[in-house]
Design a protein around this motif. Sequence first.
Motif, short mmCIF file in Angstrom:
data_model
loop_
_atom_site.label_atom_id
_atom_site.label_comp_id
_atom_site.label_asym_id
_atom_site.label_seq_id
_atom_site.Cartn_x
_atom_site.Cartn_y
_atom_site.Cartn_z
N PHE A 224 2.05 -7.21 12.52
CA PHE A 224 1.72 -6.12 11.60
C PHE A 224 1.64 -6.64 10.17
CE2 PHE A 224 2.69 -2.73 8.64
CZ PHE A 224 1.89 -1.69 9.09
N VAL A 225 2.60 -7.44 9.75
CA VAL A 225 2.60 -7.98 8.39
C VAL A 225 1.40 -8.89 8.18
CG1 VAL A 225 3.90 -9.32 6.68
CG2 VAL A 225 5.11 -7.79 8.24
N MET A 226 1.08 -9.71 9.18
CA MET A 226 -0.08 -10.61 9.05
C MET A 226 -1.37 -9.83 8.88
SD MET A 226 0.50 -13.84 11.63
CE MET A 226 0.55 -12.81 13.10
N PHE A 227 -1.61 -8.86 9.75
CA PHE A 227 -2.86 -8.11 9.68
C PHE A 227 -2.92 -7.24 8.42
CE2 PHE A 227 -2.52 -8.65 14.43
CZ PHE A 227 -3.51 -9.62 14.49
N PHE A 228 -1.79 -6.71 8.00
CA PHE A 228 -1.73 -5.92 6.78
C PHE A 228 -2.09 -6.77 5.56
CE2 PHE A 228 0.54 -4.55 2.99
CZ PHE A 228 0.26 -3.20 2.92
N ALA A 229 -1.54 -7.99 5.51
CA ALA A 229 -1.71 -8.83 4.33
C ALA A 229 -3.05 -9.54 4.27
CB ALA A 229 -0.59 -9.88 4.28
N CYS A 230 -3.78 -9.58 5.37
CA CYS A 230 -5.05 -10.28 5.37
C CYS A 230 -6.21 -9.32 5.66
CB CYS A 230 -5.03 -11.42 6.40
SG CYS A 230 -6.57 -12.36 6.51
N TYR A 231 -6.45 -9.03 6.92
CA TYR A 231 -7.60 -8.22 7.30
C TYR A 231 -7.56 -6.83 6.67
CZ TYR A 231 -8.07 -11.78 10.92
OH TYR A 231 -8.19 -12.98 11.58
N GLN A 233 -6.83 -5.97 3.83
CA GLN A 233 -7.14 -5.92 2.41
C GLN A 233 -8.57 -6.34 2.08
OE1 GLN A 233 -4.83 -4.47 0.74
NE2 GLN A 233 -3.49 -4.58 2.54
N PHE A 234 -9.30 -6.88 3.05
CA PHE A 234 -10.63 -7.41 2.77
C PHE A 234 -11.56 -6.36 2.18
CE2 PHE A 234 -11.16 -11.45 5.57
CZ PHE A 234 -10.21 -12.08 4.78
N GLU A 235 -11.55 -5.15 2.77
CA GLU A 235 -12.53 -4.14 2.38
C GLU A 235 -11.96 -3.09 1.43
OE1 GLU A 235 -14.09 -2.54 5.95
OE2 GLU A 235 -14.95 -4.43 6.65
N SER A 236 -10.74 -3.30 0.96
CA SER A 236 -10.16 -2.29 0.07
C SER A 236 -9.59 -2.95 -1.17
CB SER A 236 -9.08 -1.49 0.81
OG SER A 236 -8.06 -2.35 1.31
N GLY A 237 -8.29 -3.26 -1.14
CA GLY A 237 -7.61 -3.73 -2.34
C GLY A 237 -8.14 -5.03 -2.90
N LEU A 238 -8.39 -6.02 -2.05
CA LEU A 238 -8.83 -7.32 -2.56
C LEU A 238 -10.22 -7.24 -3.18
CD1 LEU A 238 -8.45 -10.31 -2.99
CD2 LEU A 238 -9.17 -10.71 -0.62
N SER A 239 -11.14 -6.55 -2.52
CA SER A 239 -12.49 -6.43 -3.09
C SER A 239 -12.45 -5.62 -4.39
CB SER A 239 -13.44 -5.77 -2.09
OG SER A 239 -12.96 -4.51 -1.69
N ALA A 240 -11.62 -4.58 -4.44
CA ALA A 240 -11.49 -3.80 -5.68
C ALA A 240 -10.90 -4.66 -6.79
CB ALA A 240 -10.62 -2.57 -5.44
N PHE A 241 -9.88 -5.46 -6.48
CA PHE A 241 -9.27 -6.34 -7.47
C PHE A 241 -10.30 -7.35 -7.98
CE2 PHE A 241 -7.05 -10.14 -8.83
CZ PHE A 241 -6.00 -9.65 -9.57
N PRO A 365 -5.83 -0.86 4.46
CA PRO A 365 -6.82 -0.36 3.51
C PRO A 365 -6.34 0.88 2.75
CG PRO A 365 -7.85 -0.89 5.60
CD PRO A 365 -6.37 -0.96 5.82
N ALA A 366 -5.56 1.74 3.43
CA ALA A 366 -5.07 2.95 2.75
C ALA A 366 -4.15 2.57 1.59
CB ALA A 366 -4.33 3.84 3.75
N VAL A 367 -3.20 1.66 1.84
CA VAL A 367 -2.27 1.24 0.78
C VAL A 367 -3.03 0.50 -0.32
CG1 VAL A 367 -0.31 -0.25 0.25
CG2 VAL A 367 -0.29 1.16 2.32
N GLY A 368 -3.90 -0.44 0.10
CA GLY A 368 -4.66 -1.19 -0.89
C GLY A 368 -5.56 -0.30 -1.73
N GLY A 369 -6.23 0.66 -1.08
CA GLY A 369 -7.11 1.56 -1.81
C GLY A 369 -6.36 2.46 -2.77
N LEU A 370 -5.20 2.96 -2.36
CA LEU A 370 -4.41 3.82 -3.24
C LEU A 370 -3.89 3.06 -4.45
CD1 LEU A 370 -2.38 5.92 -0.62
CD2 LEU A 370 -4.16 6.74 -2.16
N MET A 371 -3.39 1.84 -4.22
CA MET A 371 -2.87 1.04 -5.34
C MET A 371 -3.99 0.64 -6.28
SD MET A 371 0.07 -1.30 -3.49
CE MET A 371 0.88 -1.74 -5.05
N ALA A 372 -5.17 0.33 -5.72
CA ALA A 372 -6.31 -0.01 -6.57
C ALA A 372 -6.76 1.21 -7.38
CB ALA A 372 -7.46 -0.55 -5.72
N GLY A 373 -6.80 2.36 -6.71
CA GLY A 373 -7.21 3.57 -7.40
C GLY A 373 -6.28 3.96 -8.53
N ALA A 374 -4.98 3.63 -8.37
CA ALA A 374 -4.00 3.93 -9.41
C ALA A 374 -3.90 2.83 -10.46
CB ALA A 374 -2.63 4.16 -8.77
#
Length: 441
Positions: A224-231, A233-241, A365-374
């Motif tokens: 879970f931690v591996m997939f959360f930290a890599c895949y 984030q590709f289409e949400s937090g990392l791309s937004a950052f 993506p939900a966590v990454g998107g919310l943190m990016a949005g904020a």
Amino acid sequence: MTTAMGAALRRIQLGNALSAFGNGFTVPFLFIYVAQVRELGASTAGAVLAAFAVAALVVLPFTGRIIDRRGPLPVAVAGGVAGAVGSLGLGLASSEPLVIAAAGMLGAGIAVIHPALATMIVWCSTTATRSRAFAMQFFLNNLGLGVGGLLGGLIVDTSRASSFVTLFSIEALMFLVLGATVATVRLPRVPRMEDAVPTDERAKGGWRALLADRAMVQLCVLGFVMFFACYGQFESGLSAFAVEVSRISPAMLGAALAANTAVIVLAQFVVLKLVERRRRSRVIALVGLIWTVAWVAAGASGLEHGSQAIATAAIISTYALFGLGEAMLSPTVAPLVADLAPQARVGQYNSVFALVKQLALAVGPAVGGLMAGAGMYVAYIVMLIGCSLGITVLALRLGRRLSPRQDSPLRAGQQRPAPSPAGAASLPAQSPESEPVTAAA
């Protein structure tokens, strides 16, 4: 025997590659298709993406038991048919309910295909060949997605809905080809769940017995931690950052994604030779450190406001380092799941791990998107550096629970058994998958 298993494995890998090729035609364009071409809006496009995850979460808890009772082949064929129906439905649907329903059908089909194919690979491989088989599957997946995406980009035209119908029709055809290809595979005869003789307590129960398997539970947490930290984030937090903070252009973001795929395709088998005789837990721990460097590079790109070239290079390096870590995990994690599973419950273990991946891909993506949005980009990078270091710690802790054969099967297989006290000839220890191989016609 070896020739028959090799022929079966080649057909499985061919079907897998063609399916990934078909997915590549549609995956990059799905959001644009729903939101703009069908004019259903961004909210509906988001609901379609959510439908994929929800469908997978619904069907995966039952998939493993069906695979273990009926075998993986009918499940893979059914998944191919469901994927074809869902894909063609997406291409033809023009209303919100139909698009979401088709997405759910497609998501369910893809979700059951993955553990079914993984179980088929386990049945057609041995401990010595399993890492290479899963590495090949991962390589073909990425190659198929990349080639399909390139060809899909040549066909797609946002001003013509018919071009998207073509894309989804190609994907549907590839799902049917997958089903037809694996339907011709002659699998080794393996005891089904109802007539298998359990070899230990883990093989006797269902979910309760799996949750009692501490090594598998720890691997699921680690996964879970591996997939959360890599895949995740590709289409949400990392791309937004990358776009909002590092200020790189969307075109350079595409180059970064291409670098990720290129590293996987070019380095996969070089990496395989380096890791297949190493302890799996330590390989995963090293991936955590590599991804820590990747997230540090991403964070540094946001601090480099004086040179756009340096910021772009840092983001491309981040995606490339992720690709290196993925190439190291492909011959490591999936074979470990199989080697932890009792013989009669390989399907359930594969399905549970696929369920963990889907949860991470829904939450990430939900966590990454919310943190990016904020605008919480500093906290975002710090969180993912912590997750990457957590991968290293969790992997080393998992290693303490693994037997030598589970952690490093090739090295364990090279160790000679100690002579028997009575001087009798010692018999080689059988792995869980040795019985299916010797039983095959």
